[in-house]
Scaffold this motif. Structure first.
Motif, PDB file in Angstrom:
ATOM      1  N   ARG A  50      67.464 -52.358 -10.392  1.00  8.89           N
ATOM      2  CA  ARG A  50      67.094 -51.857  -9.308  1.00  8.89           C
ATOM      3  C   ARG A  50      66.311 -52.453  -8.282  1.00  8.89           C
ATOM      4  NH1 ARG A  50      64.012 -46.210 -10.268  1.00  8.89           N
ATOM      5  NH2 ARG A  50      62.440 -47.856 -11.037  1.00  8.89           N
ATOM      6  N   ILE A  51      66.638 -52.196  -6.990  1.00  7.40           N
ATOM      7  CA  ILE A  51      65.739 -52.925  -6.152  1.00  7.40           C
ATOM      8  C   ILE A  51      64.848 -52.093  -5.319  1.00  7.40           C
ATOM      9  CG2 ILE A  51      65.837 -54.553  -3.887  1.00  7.40           C
ATOM     10  CD1 ILE A  51      68.348 -55.703  -4.968  1.00  7.40           C
ATOM     11  N   ILE A  52      63.649 -52.200  -5.330  1.00  4.47           N
ATOM     12  CA  ILE A  52      62.803 -51.237  -4.472  1.00  4.47           C
ATOM     13  C   ILE A  52      62.223 -51.908  -3.312  1.00  4.47           C
ATOM     14  CG2 ILE A  52      60.749 -49.868  -4.315  1.00  4.47           C
ATOM     15  CD1 ILE A  52      62.143 -50.324  -7.612  1.00  4.47           C
ATOM     16  N   THR A  53      62.570 -51.655  -2.036  1.00  4.22           N
ATOM     17  CA  THR A  53      61.924 -52.429  -1.102  1.00  4.22           C
ATOM     18  C   THR A  53      61.189 -51.629  -0.056  1.00  4.22           C
ATOM     19  OG1 THR A  53      62.866 -53.929   0.897  1.00  4.22           O
ATOM     20  CG2 THR A  53      64.040 -51.932   0.529  1.00  4.22           C
ATOM     21  N   SER A  54      60.183 -52.311   0.504  1.00  4.62           N
ATOM     22  CA  SER A  54      59.262 -51.472   1.493  1.00  4.62           C
ATOM     23  C   SER A  54      59.779 -52.030   2.984  1.00  4.62           C
ATOM     24  CB  SER A  54      57.686 -51.889   1.299  1.00  4.62           C
ATOM     25  OG  SER A  54      57.569 -53.400   1.373  1.00  4.62           O
ATOM     26  N   GLN A  83      59.881 -52.837 -15.928  1.00  4.82           N
ATOM     27  CA  GLN A  83      59.777 -54.129 -15.897  1.00  4.82           C
ATOM     28  C   GLN A  83      61.315 -54.941 -15.547  1.00  4.82           C
ATOM     29  OE1 GLN A  83      58.369 -55.962 -19.680  1.00  4.82           O
ATOM     30  NE2 GLN A  83      56.297 -55.119 -19.183  1.00  4.82           N
ATOM     31  N   GLU A  84      62.205 -53.956 -15.513  1.00  6.62           N
ATOM     32  CA  GLU A  84      63.382 -54.706 -14.977  1.00  6.62           C
ATOM     33  C   GLU A  84      63.713 -54.607 -13.311  1.00  6.62           C
ATOM     34  OE1 GLU A  84      63.413 -52.444 -17.667  1.00  6.62           O
ATOM     35  OE2 GLU A  84      63.436 -54.090 -19.155  1.00  6.62           O
ATOM     36  N   ASP A  85      62.671 -54.024 -12.756  1.00  3.51           N
ATOM     37  CA  ASP A  85      62.799 -53.714 -11.284  1.00  3.51           C
ATOM     38  C   ASP A  85      62.808 -54.848 -10.597  1.00  3.51           C
ATOM     39  OD1 ASP A  85      63.779 -51.082 -11.605  1.00  3.51           O
ATOM     40  OD2 ASP A  85      61.623 -50.196 -11.637  1.00  3.51           O
ATOM     41  N   THR A  86      63.082 -55.187  -9.278  1.00  2.92           N
ATOM     42  CA  THR A  86      62.900 -56.027  -8.346  1.00  2.92           C
ATOM     43  C   THR A  86      62.228 -55.182  -7.264  1.00  2.92           C
ATOM     44  OG1 THR A  86      64.408 -57.614  -9.132  1.00  2.92           O
ATOM     45  CG2 THR A  86      63.565 -57.826  -7.026  1.00  2.92           C
ATOM     46  N   VAL A  87      60.945 -55.698  -6.781  1.00  7.85           N
ATOM     47  CA  VAL A  87      60.356 -55.076  -5.596  1.00  7.85           C
ATOM     48  C   VAL A  87      60.286 -56.071  -4.456  1.00  7.85           C
ATOM     49  CG1 VAL A  87      58.245 -54.180  -4.409  1.00  7.85           C
ATOM     50  CG2 VAL A  87      58.963 -53.567  -7.115  1.00  7.85           C
ATOM     51  N   MET A  92      47.940 -53.451  -3.602  1.00 10.00           N
ATOM     52  CA  MET A  92      49.339 -53.099  -4.082  1.00 10.00           C
ATOM     53  C   MET A  92      49.913 -53.986  -4.892  1.00 10.00           C
ATOM     54  SD  MET A  92      52.635 -53.016  -1.889  1.00 10.00           S
ATOM     55  CE  MET A  92      52.396 -54.907  -1.445  1.00 10.00           C
ATOM     56  N   GLU A  93      50.015 -55.301  -4.491  1.00  6.72           N
ATOM     57  CA  GLU A  93      50.466 -56.435  -5.264  1.00  6.72           C
ATOM     58  C   GLU A  93      50.023 -56.588  -6.722  1.00  6.72           C
ATOM     59  OE1 GLU A  93      50.887 -60.204  -3.506  1.00  6.72           O
ATOM     60  OE2 GLU A  93      52.767 -59.483  -2.034  1.00  6.72           O
ATOM     61  N   ASN A  94      48.448 -56.160  -6.715  1.00  5.74           N
ATOM     62  CA  ASN A  94      47.984 -56.504  -7.827  1.00  5.74           C
ATOM     63  C   ASN A  94      48.336 -55.444  -8.860  1.00  5.74           C
ATOM     64  OD1 ASN A  94      45.738 -57.801  -9.591  1.00  5.74           O
ATOM     65  ND2 ASN A  94      44.751 -55.786  -9.406  1.00  5.74           N
ATOM     66  N   GLU A  95      48.673 -54.336  -8.396  1.00  7.10           N
ATOM     67  CA  GLU A  95      49.247 -53.303  -9.563  1.00  7.10           C
ATOM     68  C   GLU A  95      50.567 -53.572  -9.643  1.00  7.10           C
ATOM     69  OE1 GLU A  95      47.824 -50.619 -11.029  1.00  7.10           O
ATOM     70  OE2 GLU A  95      45.800 -51.151 -10.063  1.00  7.10           O
ATOM     71  N   LEU A  96      51.578 -54.203  -8.802  1.00 11.31           N
ATOM     72  CA  LEU A  96      52.864 -54.648  -9.035  1.00 11.31           C
ATOM     73  C   LEU A  96      52.634 -55.488 -10.126  1.00 11.31           C
ATOM     74  CD1 LEU A  96      54.381 -54.512  -5.493  1.00 11.31           C
ATOM     75  CD2 LEU A  96      54.916 -52.804  -7.364  1.00 11.31           C
ATOM     76  N   GLY A 102      54.477 -55.832 -14.340  1.00 10.69           N
ATOM     77  CA  GLY A 102      55.480 -56.916 -14.820  1.00 10.69           C
ATOM     78  C   GLY A 102      56.899 -56.876 -14.143  1.00 10.69           C
ATOM     79  N   VAL A 103      56.713 -56.496 -12.722  1.00 12.09           N
ATOM     80  CA  VAL A 103      58.056 -56.466 -12.177  1.00 12.09           C
ATOM     81  C   VAL A 103      58.133 -57.762 -11.234  1.00 12.09           C
ATOM     82  CG1 VAL A 103      58.106 -53.768 -11.847  1.00 12.09           C
ATOM     83  CG2 VAL A 103      57.075 -55.391 -10.028  1.00 12.09           C
ATOM     84  N   ARG A 104      59.222 -57.754 -10.996  1.00 10.16           N
ATOM     85  CA  ARG A 104      59.767 -59.139 -10.008  1.00 10.16           C
ATOM     86  C   ARG A 104      59.552 -58.936  -8.595  1.00 10.16           C
ATOM     87  NH1 ARG A 104      65.795 -61.289  -8.392  1.00 10.16           N
ATOM     88  NH2 ARG A 104      65.138 -62.863  -7.158  1.00 10.16           N
ATOM     89  N   ILE A 105      58.514 -59.668  -8.094  1.00  6.71           N
ATOM     90  CA  ILE A 105      58.102 -59.521  -6.615  1.00  6.71           C
ATOM     91  C   ILE A 105      58.604 -60.311  -5.704  1.00  6.71           C
ATOM     92  CG2 ILE A 105      56.113 -59.080  -5.230  1.00  6.71           C
ATOM     93  CD1 ILE A 105      54.632 -58.372  -7.901  1.00  6.71           C
ATOM     94  N   GLU A 106      59.461 -60.153  -4.663  1.00  9.92           N
ATOM     95  CA  GLU A 106      59.786 -61.054  -3.539  1.00  9.92           C
ATOM     96  C   GLU A 106      58.852 -60.457  -2.243  1.00  9.92           C
ATOM     97  OE1 GLU A 106      61.523 -63.641  -3.647  1.00  9.92           O
ATOM     98  OE2 GLU A 106      62.512 -63.542  -5.848  1.00  9.92           O
ATOM     99  N   SER A 107      58.097 -61.443  -1.982  1.00 11.62           N
ATOM    100  CA  SER A 107      57.238 -60.892  -0.597  1.00 11.62           C
ATOM    101  C   SER A 107      57.615 -61.609   0.525  1.00 11.62           C
ATOM    102  CB  SER A 107      55.816 -60.977  -0.953  1.00 11.62           C
ATOM    103  OG  SER A 107      54.836 -60.720   0.219  1.00 11.62           O
ATOM    104  N   MET A 108      58.000 -61.028   1.684  1.00 10.74           N
ATOM    105  CA  MET A 108      58.162 -61.619   3.088  1.00 10.74           C
ATOM    106  C   MET A 108      57.052 -61.822   3.777  1.00 10.74           C
ATOM    107  SD  MET A 108      61.718 -61.806   2.616  1.00 10.74           S
ATOM    108  CE  MET A 108      62.902 -60.891   1.658  1.00 10.74           C
ATOM    109  N   HIS A 109      56.561 -62.864   3.473  1.00  9.97           N
ATOM    110  CA  HIS A 109      55.173 -63.085   4.373  1.00  9.97           C
ATOM    111  C   HIS A 109      55.350 -63.327   5.726  1.00  9.97           C
ATOM    112  CE1 HIS A 109      51.435 -65.343   5.084  1.00  9.97           C
ATOM    113  NE2 HIS A 109      50.912 -64.766   4.037  1.00  9.97           N
TER     114      HIS A 109
END
Length: 553
Positions: free
Chosen positions: A222-226, A319-323, A340-344, A348-355
């Protein structure tokens, strides 16, 4: 010749709360009516901050029209509060009109008139010619406009980027239309300053397709995107990427789905067939899915924090999710986004952040501003919207483009730019503006006293001192009783609190003996005395609440 006055009621030296006012002779034209989300250090129970409408209310008979240039909260969020005070027609484009109607319904505003216009249009308001031009922004139907005077057009260019690859007519910018207005003659031009410190063009750095395609290629789960709810351009990028990789989509937020239905209704964009999962058919075991979490302002990070904390009733992370944080963590949201990022990371999820330094919002950078200036060729130039340093940087761009320094006007909110006989004249007056604070229940406090008290409670605590007196004789029959919270450690406070009680009792007795006891006056006097005493002893200025209860015996 027309007498012209331009000023802002919000947006300058701040991020949001955009509102400008143009006066031509006796007619007033309002440009935008936005909100600002307070930074974490100034929240203190305040949900939004809106402009001070006092001047407009005092002159409401002269207001001929309100122009809302696009459907973002920072330019339209305060409109319900304005329309409750000022009855004037609202001029805007079809998508913005639909979103404004939802906003007014939410705020129970029933009396209003919305005049739908086209992005490239020509019409009259109060007998004056108004020309609009389409702009490329992160939401469809954005426009700028010019109002004709006998000295040339007064042009408000709103928020924009120059992007010749913008997809869809509702996102396009008609450069030839801008050029035509410049050829007719522009007397005054306003341009946003938010990205005035950035070199080059904003495009293509505002696009995320290339970045998220790598994620879609590498991810099987899964991909969860904000997303920021009103960034439709970015929403469409995510949807198109899901379509390309044959993933289905769940819209977490009903408001986001409603916006899409408006786009479909207006023919601006059509959701791909069979791509959507209805909420009732969604379950957390689905893996080939994109969950789009969208909210306005910092609320998007609050929702993601709730999901990350395992407290959300709909989405539970594995843990298989990508955020993908496709709502850039911009200044003012660092604290809540950091939580939020701290909780993510705990999940153990994969995090990709658009700075925000890597992915730009759709605001004009220096080359975008230069192109607008070269097309409009204004006599006078007024940078608007943004921190004061960026207003100055915008002014520097105008100077580099050949404008005379005396014809570039950098204004504070409430500061007038006045023009007579086609020339700028120095204004000796300005408006004394106060932020208007909204706590979520439509309570307005233009004086800021509520916020001041909250700051005092948060930093210096409170002291409550009370006595009971005979209503007839004004003699003290009970107390004094003194309570403090957050002022001084209890073990060290006995002497100070005892003296506070003495001050209260002495003030009551003094007024009684002088035969001029008045409850409110005595309490005000006591408050002042206690505040001075406590500050002298502790260096703190707590909130002091004297209480004098009168009883009949």
């Amino acid at each position: 010749m027309d007498k012209i006055r331009f000023f802002t009621l919000g947006g300058n030296d701040e991020d949001g709360k955009n509102m400008s006012v143009l006066e031509i002779n006796q007619d007033i034209f309002v440009i935008d009516a936005g909100v600002r989300y307070p930074r974490s250090s100034e929240v203190l129970g305040v949900e939004i901050i809106i402009p001070d409408f006092t001047y407009l209310v005092e002159n409401k008979a002269r207001v001929k029209g309100i122009f809302i240039t696009h459907a973002h909260d920072d330019v339209m969020g305060a409109l319900p509060y304005l329309l409750k005070e000022v009855d004037a027609p609202v001029y805007t484009t079809p998508l913005t009109s639909l979103m404004i109607k939802d906003l007014l319904k939410k705020h129970d505003v029933k009396k209003y008139a919305i005049k739908e216009i086209k992005r490239n249009d020509n019409f009259k308001v109060a007998g004056r010619t108004v020309k609009t031009f389409g702009l490329t922004h992160s939401i469809p139907d954005a426009f700028g406009f010019g109002i004709k005077t006998d000295q040339g057009y007064i042009v408000h260019s709103s928020e924009f980027v120059i992007d010749f690859d913008a997809k869809g007519e509702s996102f396009s910018c008609d450069v030839s239309n801008l050029s035509d207005m410049g050829k007719e003659g522009v007397f005054l031009l306003t341009v946003e300053s938010i990205y005035a410190g950035k070199s080059g063009f904003t495009s293509p750095k505002h696009r995320i397709s290339d970045r998220i395609e790598r994620i879609f290629e590498d991810t099987e789960s899964r991909i969860i995107t904000s997303l920021y709810e009103q960034n439709i351009y970015r929403l469409i990028e995510v949807i198109e990427m899901a379509k390309k990789y044959k993933r289905r989509i769940l819209f977490y937020n009903e408001e986001q789905r409603k916006l899409l239905s408006y786009l479909e209704k207006l023919g601006y964009y059509k959701l791909p067939k069979d791509i959507e999962i209805s909420p009732e058919h969604f379950n957390n075991k689905m893996d080939n899915v994109v969950i789009i979490v969208a909210q306005t302002g910092p609320d998007v990070f609050n929702v993601m924090h709730r999901i990350a904390s395992g407290e959300d009733p709909v989405v539970q992370l594995t843990q298989e999710d990508t955020v993908v944080i496709a709502s850039p963590i911009v200044p003012g949201t660092e604290v809540v986004a950091g939580d939020m990022e701290n909780e993510l990371f705990k999940d153990g999820v994969r995090i990709e952040s658009m700075h925000y330094r890597e992915v730009s919002s759709m605001h004009a950078s220096q080359e975008d501003i230069k192109m607008m200036l070269s097309l409009m060729k204004p006599k006078y130039y007024v940078p608007v919207k943004g921190s004061y340093s960026n207003l100055i940087k915008n002014a520097d761009v105008g100077f580099d483009m050949g404008l005379l320094a005396k014809n570039i006007l950098v204004l504070d909110n409430g500061e007038f730019a006045e023009f007579e006989q086609g020339q700028h004249v120095e204004s000796v007056t300005s408006l004394d503006l106060e932020d208007v604070l909204i706590d979520g229940k439509d309570n307005l406090d233009t004086s800021g006293l509520v916020l001041r008290d909250r700051k005092i409670l948060a930093t210096d605590g409170a002291i409550i001192a009370g006595v009971v007196i005979n209503h007839q004789t004004k003699e003290v029959i009970g107390g004094p009783d003194v309570q403090s919270r957050g002022v001084i450690y209890l073990k060290n406070s006995d002497n100070i609190m005892n003296q506070v009680g003495v001050i209260l009792e002495a003030a009551v007795e003094k007024a009684r003996l002088a035969n001029n006891f008045e409850n409110v006056a005595v309490r005000n006097d006591v408050r002042d005395q206690i505040s001075k005493f406590v500050f002298k002893e502790t260096g703190k200025r707590p909130l002091v609440l004297p209480v004098i209860i009168e009883v009949n015996i």
